[in-house]
Motif scaffolding. Sequence first.
Motif, short mmCIF file in Angstrom:
data_model
loop_
_atom_site.label_atom_id
_atom_site.label_comp_id
_atom_site.label_asym_id
_atom_site.label_seq_id
_atom_site.Cartn_x
_atom_site.Cartn_y
_atom_site.Cartn_z
N SER A 138 0.85 -1.19 0.00
CA SER A 138 0.00 0.00 0.00
C SER A 138 0.88 1.24 0.00
CB SER A 138 -0.90 -0.01 1.23
OG SER A 138 -1.69 1.16 1.33
N PRO A 139 0.70 2.11 -1.02
CA PRO A 139 -0.09 1.98 -2.24
C PRO A 139 0.38 0.79 -3.08
CG PRO A 139 0.55 4.27 -1.91
CD PRO A 139 1.34 3.45 -0.93
N SER A 140 -0.56 0.26 -3.85
CA SER A 140 -0.32 -1.01 -4.54
C SER A 140 0.23 -0.84 -5.95
CB SER A 140 -1.64 -1.78 -4.62
OG SER A 140 -1.59 -2.78 -5.63
N PRO A 185 -7.03 5.30 -9.06
CA PRO A 185 -6.06 4.88 -8.04
C PRO A 185 -5.78 5.99 -7.04
CG PRO A 185 -4.93 5.43 -10.08
CD PRO A 185 -6.40 5.53 -10.37
N LYS A 186 -5.63 5.62 -5.79
CA LYS A 186 -5.35 6.60 -4.74
C LYS A 186 -3.86 6.82 -4.52
CE LYS A 186 -9.59 7.59 -3.61
NZ LYS A 186 -10.11 8.97 -3.83
N GLY A 187 -3.04 5.96 -5.14
CA GLY A 187 -1.60 6.09 -4.99
C GLY A 187 -0.87 5.38 -6.11
N SER A 188 0.46 5.40 -6.07
CA SER A 188 1.37 4.86 -7.08
C SER A 188 1.17 5.59 -8.41
CB SER A 188 1.21 3.33 -7.24
OG SER A 188 0.07 2.99 -7.97
N PHE A 189 1.73 5.04 -9.50
CA PHE A 189 1.53 5.70 -10.80
C PHE A 189 1.09 4.70 -11.86
CE2 PHE A 189 6.23 5.82 -9.82
CZ PHE A 189 6.57 4.62 -10.43
N TYR A 190 0.11 3.87 -11.44
CA TYR A 190 -0.44 2.87 -12.35
C TYR A 190 -1.97 2.96 -12.42
CZ TYR A 190 4.08 0.80 -11.12
OH TYR A 190 5.40 0.60 -10.86
N LEU A 191 -2.50 2.62 -13.59
CA LEU A 191 -3.93 2.36 -13.74
C LEU A 191 -4.08 0.88 -14.03
CD1 LEU A 191 -5.05 5.27 -16.14
CD2 LEU A 191 -4.86 5.30 -13.65
N ASP A 219 5.04 -3.69 2.28
CA ASP A 219 5.81 -3.03 1.22
C ASP A 219 5.21 -1.64 1.00
OD1 ASP A 219 6.97 -2.10 -1.09
OD2 ASP A 219 6.70 -3.94 -2.23
N GLU A 220 5.95 -0.61 1.40
CA GLU A 220 5.45 0.77 1.38
C GLU A 220 6.26 1.65 0.42
OE1 GLU A 220 5.26 1.89 5.53
OE2 GLU A 220 3.91 0.21 6.01
N MET A 221 6.74 1.03 -0.66
CA MET A 221 7.61 1.72 -1.60
C MET A 221 6.98 2.97 -2.22
SD MET A 221 10.49 1.97 -3.14
CE MET A 221 11.36 0.46 -2.77
N TYR A 222 5.65 2.97 -2.37
CA TYR A 222 4.98 4.09 -3.04
C TYR A 222 4.32 5.06 -2.05
CZ TYR A 222 5.50 1.25 -7.27
OH TYR A 222 6.01 0.51 -8.32
N GLU A 223 4.74 5.04 -0.80
CA GLU A 223 4.06 5.82 0.23
C GLU A 223 4.01 7.32 -0.05
OE1 GLU A 223 5.79 6.86 3.89
OE2 GLU A 223 7.77 6.10 3.39
N LYS A 224 4.99 7.85 -0.75
CA LYS A 224 5.04 9.29 -1.02
C LYS A 224 4.21 9.68 -2.24
CE LYS A 224 7.98 10.39 2.30
NZ LYS A 224 7.60 11.26 3.43
N ILE A 225 3.82 8.65 -3.03
CA ILE A 225 3.04 8.93 -4.24
C ILE A 225 1.59 8.60 -3.94
CG2 ILE A 225 2.87 8.51 -6.72
CD1 ILE A 225 5.76 7.48 -6.60
N ILE A 226 0.92 9.56 -3.32
CA ILE A 226 -0.45 9.37 -2.85
C ILE A 226 -1.23 10.63 -3.17
CG2 ILE A 226 -0.03 10.22 -0.50
CD1 ILE A 226 -1.69 7.73 0.44
N TYR A 227 -2.51 10.47 -3.54
CA TYR A 227 -3.26 11.57 -4.16
C TYR A 227 -4.48 12.03 -3.36
CZ TYR A 227 -0.45 9.65 -7.97
OH TYR A 227 0.58 9.16 -8.73
N PRO A 258 -0.19 -3.50 -8.83
CA PRO A 258 -0.44 -2.63 -9.98
C PRO A 258 -1.67 -1.72 -9.90
CG PRO A 258 -1.45 -4.75 -10.38
CD PRO A 258 -0.86 -4.81 -8.99
N THR A 259 -2.40 -1.72 -8.79
CA THR A 259 -3.74 -1.10 -8.80
C THR A 259 -3.80 0.32 -8.25
OG1 THR A 259 -4.36 -1.92 -6.61
CG2 THR A 259 -4.73 -3.41 -8.48
N GLY A 260 -2.81 0.70 -7.46
CA GLY A 260 -2.87 2.01 -6.81
C GLY A 260 -3.76 2.04 -5.59
N ALA A 261 -4.20 0.87 -5.11
CA ALA A 261 -5.05 0.80 -3.92
C ALA A 261 -4.27 1.23 -2.68
CB ALA A 261 -5.58 -0.62 -3.74
N VAL A 262 -4.95 1.96 -1.80
CA VAL A 262 -4.32 2.44 -0.56
C VAL A 262 -5.20 2.04 0.62
CG1 VAL A 262 -3.51 4.44 0.74
CG2 VAL A 262 -3.28 4.40 -1.76
N TYR A 263 -4.64 1.36 1.60
CA TYR A 263 -5.40 0.94 2.78
C TYR A 263 -5.48 2.08 3.78
CZ TYR A 263 -5.45 -3.91 1.21
OH TYR A 263 -5.68 -5.06 0.49
N SER A 264 -6.68 2.31 4.29
CA SER A 264 -6.89 3.35 5.30
C SER A 264 -6.45 2.84 6.67
CB SER A 264 -8.36 3.73 5.36
OG SER A 264 -9.13 2.64 5.88
N LYS A 265 -6.35 3.75 7.61
CA LYS A 265 -5.98 3.37 8.98
C LYS A 265 -7.00 2.39 9.54
CE LYS A 265 -4.90 5.25 13.55
NZ LYS A 265 -4.83 6.45 14.41
#
Length: 389
Positions: free
Chosen positions: A171-173, A320-326, A202-210, A175-182
């Motif tokens: 999260s963010p995922s 998608p709520k995060g990452s840079f994929y559709l 795996d939080e590699m995309y944590e800074k790429i969130i929209y 290939p989907t860009g899904a982001v889990y809430s608290k």
Amino acid sequence: MKIAQRMEKLSPSVTMAITALGRELKAQGRDILSFSAGEPDFDTPDIIKKAAIKAINEGKTKYTSVEGITETKQAIINKLKRDHGLDYKLEHIVISNGAKHSLFNLFQLLINKGDEVVMPAPCWVTYPEQVKFSDGVPVLIETDDSTKFKITAEQLKKAITPKTKALLLNSPSNPTGAVYSKKELEEIGKVLEGTDIVVLSDEMYEKIIYDGSEFTSAAQVSEDMFERTVTINGLSKAVAMTGWRFGYIATPKIKIVKAMIKFQGQVTSNVNTMTQYAAIPALEGKADKSIAIMRAKFEKRRDIAVKAFNAIKGVSCVVPKGSFYLFVNIKEVTDNSIKFCEQLLEEEGVAVVPGLAFGAEGYFRFSFATDLESIEKGIKRIKKFIEKY
């Protein structure tokens, strides 16, 4: 000569294969637009490059300890405290050659033959392959557009067996860009209470969130989750450091840390020294302005691309709520995403990754980590292809 049988467990990376094919066709003179690679099109920020050059000029070019230099480990600790309120010590951190390396190390040291690793699907192509290579069993929990590609606590509960060793969350995922809430992470954590299941986050995309959303790290939702979680992160996506190869883990589980250092010490030893010094300003937040600029451009591209795909008949796309994929739904168009993507590349010169590679037929992954002109041109070609498909 025969290659070792263990290699039969491993499938080639579809994303790498398509990216390579696209480059090959481009070298042949074809007009190829590639949306297959998970790599930002931005350059590494100058402050990071200057830190590497400074390290070289100061002669900081020798071996370091396997787990990394103290200064970089401390920068990781400070970052996790600043961003998520998490308290780690130097003996809780191991730096590796990218998050992919961190994950491979973890699977090698955690999994015994037949152990199960639960993960939401679709998922990054590397996860199940590394689990299988480690003699483990990937257990995929299916998700789709209706759940915004996220598993529920109830699904997780049903998937757990006496053989479950770990839960792998991304999260963010990709290939989907899904982001889990608290709240969603808290519910997942409650299911795990009283078990010995390790959470690999795996939080590699944590800074790429929209959309002004706030990222929640799995380890921060409860004391129980903190104790059972291994956070995996790096700098490849957030600050465009893909080629630098910098990843790390953070966990209070000392047994895991010691085993990882022991294993890595016999395989790669330390991450290249200059990268470790270059990582410090990025971890300290000195590249945050660059991150904000990249994120704003990614968000603009996302909005334009989603609108364009959803305007194509027979195609739909969850925002998608995060990452840079559709993760584009083409179930009304085809039930064979591999054939679809092969023909799309051959006929229209557009490279995307089939959903089947991520464990979800009827989709393709489209990376918008490239310029807007190419994105708009590429989607027009995809629209043309679908209309005649």
